[in-house]
Design a protein around this motif. Structure first.
Motif, PDB file in Angstrom:
ATOM      1  N   GLN A   5      -0.805  -9.694   3.874  1.00  0.00           N
ATOM      2  CA  GLN A   5      -1.491  -8.987   2.809  1.00  0.00           C
ATOM      3  C   GLN A   5      -0.654  -7.798   2.360  1.00  0.00           C
ATOM      4  N   LEU A   6      -0.372  -7.763   1.064  1.00  0.00           N
ATOM      5  CA  LEU A   6       0.356  -6.644   0.486  1.00  0.00           C
ATOM      6  C   LEU A   6      -0.263  -6.340  -0.859  1.00  0.00           C
ATOM      7  N   THR A   7      -0.616  -5.078  -1.052  1.00  0.00           N
ATOM      8  CA  THR A   7      -1.147  -4.673  -2.357  1.00  0.00           C
ATOM      9  C   THR A   7      -0.088  -3.870  -3.087  1.00  0.00           C
ATOM     10  N   VAL A   8      -0.074  -4.035  -4.397  1.00  0.00           N
ATOM     11  CA  VAL A   8       0.890  -3.344  -5.246  1.00  0.00           C
ATOM     12  C   VAL A   8       0.134  -2.717  -6.406  1.00  0.00           C
ATOM     13  N   ASP A  51       5.842   4.630  -3.127  1.00  0.00           N
ATOM     14  CA  ASP A  51       5.035   5.305  -2.112  1.00  0.00           C
ATOM     15  C   ASP A  51       4.659   4.285  -1.051  1.00  0.00           C
ATOM     16  N   LEU A  52       5.131   4.527   0.168  1.00  0.00           N
ATOM     17  CA  LEU A  52       4.896   3.607   1.282  1.00  0.00           C
ATOM     18  C   LEU A  52       3.876   4.143   2.283  1.00  0.00           C
ATOM     19  N   THR A  53       3.100   5.133   1.872  1.00  0.00           N
ATOM     20  CA  THR A  53       2.135   5.762   2.773  1.00  0.00           C
ATOM     21  C   THR A  53       1.194   4.739   3.397  1.00  0.00           C
ATOM     22  N   GLN A  54       0.790   3.751   2.626  1.00  0.00           N
ATOM     23  CA  GLN A  54      -0.194   2.769   3.097  1.00  0.00           C
ATOM     24  C   GLN A  54       0.437   1.508   3.680  1.00  0.00           C
ATOM     25  N   VAL A  55       1.755   1.496   3.824  1.00  0.00           N
ATOM     26  CA  VAL A  55       2.437   0.349   4.420  1.00  0.00           C
ATOM     27  C   VAL A  55       2.401   0.497   5.933  1.00  0.00           C
ATOM     28  N   LEU A  82      12.314   5.923  -2.055  1.00  0.00           N
ATOM     29  CA  LEU A  82      11.203   5.585  -1.170  1.00  0.00           C
ATOM     30  C   LEU A  82      10.609   6.869  -0.620  1.00  0.00           C
ATOM     31  N   HIS A  83       9.292   6.900  -0.539  1.00  0.00           N
ATOM     32  CA  HIS A  83       8.591   8.055   0.006  1.00  0.00           C
ATOM     33  C   HIS A  83       7.650   7.601   1.113  1.00  0.00           C
ATOM     34  N   HIS A  84       7.651   8.314   2.215  1.00  0.00           N
ATOM     35  CA  HIS A  84       6.771   8.086   3.355  1.00  0.00           C
ATOM     36  C   HIS A  84       6.949   6.693   3.962  1.00  0.00           C
TER      37      HIS A  84
END
Length: 141
Positions: A5-8, A51-55, A82-84
């Motif tokens: 599952q990956l959301t974009v 933003d990779l905060t939720q990855v 890339l951030h976070h």
């Protein structure tokens, strides 16, 4: 076999885009990352913040897509940042010594390695920290 599952989510402002990813980036979901970044280029976006905060996880297939996109964007005079990054991606960036390409840090000034022993603290940055939405919307002076 279950699909990862990956959301974009993408938010554009002029020639900038903020892409917020959530979930896992691996061999199965990396094509979605590639398609999202390629679409930005096709739409004339030249500055992309991810933003990779939720990855929760990112393996080398995700890193490969980020590096590929950064190379293509650089060729047309743009930037990808890339951030976070999640711990797994931060570790891969450290091991591959390529964080300076994606994190916007000067070469040789990468975050400390993620080993068992604590590293010496880095000096405070000279610039103020601003939310990504402020950067995207051009509110930074």
């Amino acid at each position: 076999m279950s699909l990862a599952q990956l959301t974009v989510h993408r938010h554009d402002r002029r020639n900038r885009a903020l892409i917020t990813l959530g979930g896992e980036i691996d061999l199965e979901s990396a094509p979605l990352v590639r398609a999202s970044l390629e679409r930005c280029l096709q739409d004339g976006i030249r500055t992309i913040y991810v933003d990779l905060t939720q990855v929760t996880f990112c393996d080398c297939s995700g890193l490969n897509e980020f590096l590929r996109a950064a190379q293509r964007i650089t060729v047309v005079g743009g930037t990808l940042r890339l951030h976070h990054p999640p711990t797994t991606l931060a570790r891969i960036l450290d091991l591959a010594d390529c964080g300076f390409l994606l994190l916007g840090l000067p070469f040789g000034h990468l975050p400390p390695p993620l080993g068992d022993t604590p590293a010496a603290p880095l000096p405070a940055p000279r610039h103020r920290s601003v939310p990504l939405t402020s950067v995207l919307l051009g509110d930074v002076r």
